[in-house]
Design an enzyme around this catalytic site. Sequence first.
Site, PDB file in Angstrom:
ATOM      1  N   LYS A 161       0.793  -1.393   0.296  1.00  0.00           N
ATOM      2  CA  LYS A 161      -0.152  -0.418  -0.102  1.00  0.00           C
ATOM      3  C   LYS A 161       1.012   1.398   0.024  1.00  0.00           C
ATOM      4  O   LYS A 161       0.555   2.562  -0.682  1.00  0.00           O
ATOM      5  CB  LYS A 161      -0.794   0.003   1.308  1.00  0.00           C
ATOM      6  CG  LYS A 161      -0.116  -0.219   2.621  1.00  0.00           C
ATOM      7  CD  LYS A 161      -1.240  -0.083   3.558  1.00  0.00           C
ATOM      8  CE  LYS A 161      -0.498  -0.291   5.349  1.00  0.00           C
ATOM      9  NZ  LYS A 161      -1.305  -0.861   5.976  1.00  0.00           N
TER      10      LYS A 161
ATOM     11  N   ASP B  17       8.551 -17.376 -29.694  1.00  0.00           N
ATOM     12  CA  ASP B  17       7.494 -16.293 -29.530  1.00  0.00           C
ATOM     13  C   ASP B  17       8.092 -14.910 -30.100  1.00  0.00           C
ATOM     14  O   ASP B  17       7.685 -14.567 -28.976  1.00  0.00           O
ATOM     15  CB  ASP B  17       6.129 -17.030 -29.513  1.00  0.00           C
ATOM     16  CG  ASP B  17       5.581 -17.857 -30.019  1.00  0.00           C
ATOM     17  OD1 ASP B  17       5.540 -18.670 -31.391  1.00  0.00           O
ATOM     18  OD2 ASP B  17       5.094 -19.243 -28.954  1.00  0.00           O
TER      19      ASP B  17
ATOM     20  N   GLU C  25       5.926 -11.635 -27.909  1.00  0.00           N
ATOM     21  CA  GLU C  25       5.806 -11.628 -26.502  1.00  0.00           C
ATOM     22  C   GLU C  25       3.878 -11.136 -26.909  1.00  0.00           C
ATOM     23  O   GLU C  25       2.963 -12.154 -26.109  1.00  0.00           O
ATOM     24  CB  GLU C  25       6.042 -10.764 -25.433  1.00  0.00           C
ATOM     25  CG  GLU C  25       5.441  -9.447 -25.814  1.00  0.00           C
ATOM     26  CD  GLU C  25       7.157  -8.870 -26.876  1.00  0.00           C
ATOM     27  OE1 GLU C  25       6.671  -7.206 -26.788  1.00  0.00           O
ATOM     28  OE2 GLU C  25       7.294  -9.354 -27.433  1.00  0.00           O
TER      29      GLU C  25
ATOM     30  N   HIS D 265       9.415 -12.852 -20.247  1.00  0.00           N
ATOM     31  CA  HIS D 265       9.522 -11.122 -20.841  1.00  0.00           C
ATOM     32  C   HIS D 265       9.853 -10.176 -20.150  1.00  0.00           C
ATOM     33  O   HIS D 265       8.755 -10.240 -19.115  1.00  0.00           O
ATOM     34  CB  HIS D 265       8.249 -11.640 -22.479  1.00  0.00           C
ATOM     35  CG  HIS D 265       8.540 -10.115 -23.415  1.00  0.00           C
ATOM     36  ND1 HIS D 265       8.343  -9.312 -23.200  1.00  0.00           N
ATOM     37  CD2 HIS D 265       9.648 -10.222 -24.121  1.00  0.00           C
ATOM     38  CE1 HIS D 265       8.732  -8.441 -24.009  1.00  0.00           C
ATOM     39  NE2 HIS D 265       9.562  -9.487 -25.349  1.00  0.00           N
TER      40      HIS D 265
ATOM     41  N   GLY E  57      17.700  -3.435 -30.310  1.00  0.00           N
ATOM     42  CA  GLY E  57      18.787  -2.542 -31.228  1.00  0.00           C
ATOM     43  C   GLY E  57      20.165  -3.582 -31.548  1.00  0.00           C
ATOM     44  O   GLY E  57      21.483  -3.143 -32.070  1.00  0.00           O
TER      45      GLY E  57
END
Length: 403
Positions: free
Chosen positions: A100, A173, A175, A263, A331
């Site tokens: 919190k 794959d 994501e 990922h 990149g």
Amino acid sequence: MDSRRTENPRPFKPGSVNIEVDYRFPLGVDAHKQAKMIAVGQTVGTWDGRFSHREESLRAHLAEVVNVVEDDTGSTATVRFPESNVEGDIPSLLTMIFGKYSMAGQGKIIDLRLPEHYGKKPTVGMSGIRERLGVPHRPLIMAIFKPALGLSPEDHALIFSQVAHAGLDIIKDDEILPNLDIAPTKKRLEACLEVIQEVKAKTDRTVLYAVNVTGSAEELIQNARKLVWKGANALLLNVLTYGFSVLDTLASDPEINVPIFAHPAFAGALCGAPHTGLAYSVVLGTLMAHGGADAVLYPAHYGSLPFDPQEEAKICQILRQRNVFPVPSAGIHPGIFPQVIQDYGTDVILNAGTGIMDHPESPASGVRAFFEAWERWQGGESFDLTCLPEGALKQAVEKWGGA
């Protein structure tokens, strides 16, 4: 920031079992007050005379403010929490250290130090991935299916065949590709398994395909098991959107004995703000490394995503310390190979989407360009365009430039 405090963290007291967190506050925030609020409010809270008979027990659960360091741009407060307050997992940890309080205003977790035994270590990890691929030393080369959406299972298999026969180690794959009608996860896997088996039969090489596993929590675990039963040799999980509990369950399941590639999707929502949230090195480094991931993708500072090189280096170091493969992405292309090796060394998975799939000649040539770069680097040869022989590497440098 006081670099001495973050680069040389205070060691744990001998014999103690504690969790230490560094909170960063901007100028104008009373760090002493906020740290005390965290230490009390995120643990026991306050009590009165009605609970005097529980005084010893209550105090055992209180966190303590270790110190507060001030500098020209703000303050860093270190709070030490008893490990006995949590369940040894990431969700209860996050609830305790930020919970919190994360809604209280300006304050960012910039470092987290956990006991070595905390959480989960990778089931396969860096050493296990190398063993399964039979590649003990060089950087591993990874590609991404492109385009991300709209391809059929047969399209995936065709692309995979091109790059796998060119020497690729791992493909994943995208994501954002879930279990869609145009390319159901099961059908994608079936089509790509034929390629894996063909490459194995012809070359005795193993190629990993990290298939994206999705669904509701219960479905996702069942889907992962079914994919592994069917022959999947790696999984991709969007950990931050599906949750650390899902990662923990996958990593703990003896039937899911394949590497899990984590990922970083959604990390920016947690880490991107300068004065709130958590540092990238905490989320993509410490939490992933103690959460059960075998390899973690994160943005390389060369790419279009704004990423601090020092923060990236910290992620890499944290992951390797727990046998988790760092996977810099975005990149990465063959022309910057010397810089990549200088920055990461060889214990790294180089993940290239555009840098392989958009090679001027073909995706297979994109893979070959990386291996030409590796051989050239080993030989200490120049990467200057004028020195490169005709071939895949030269074409890549002509398109994307060099280091």
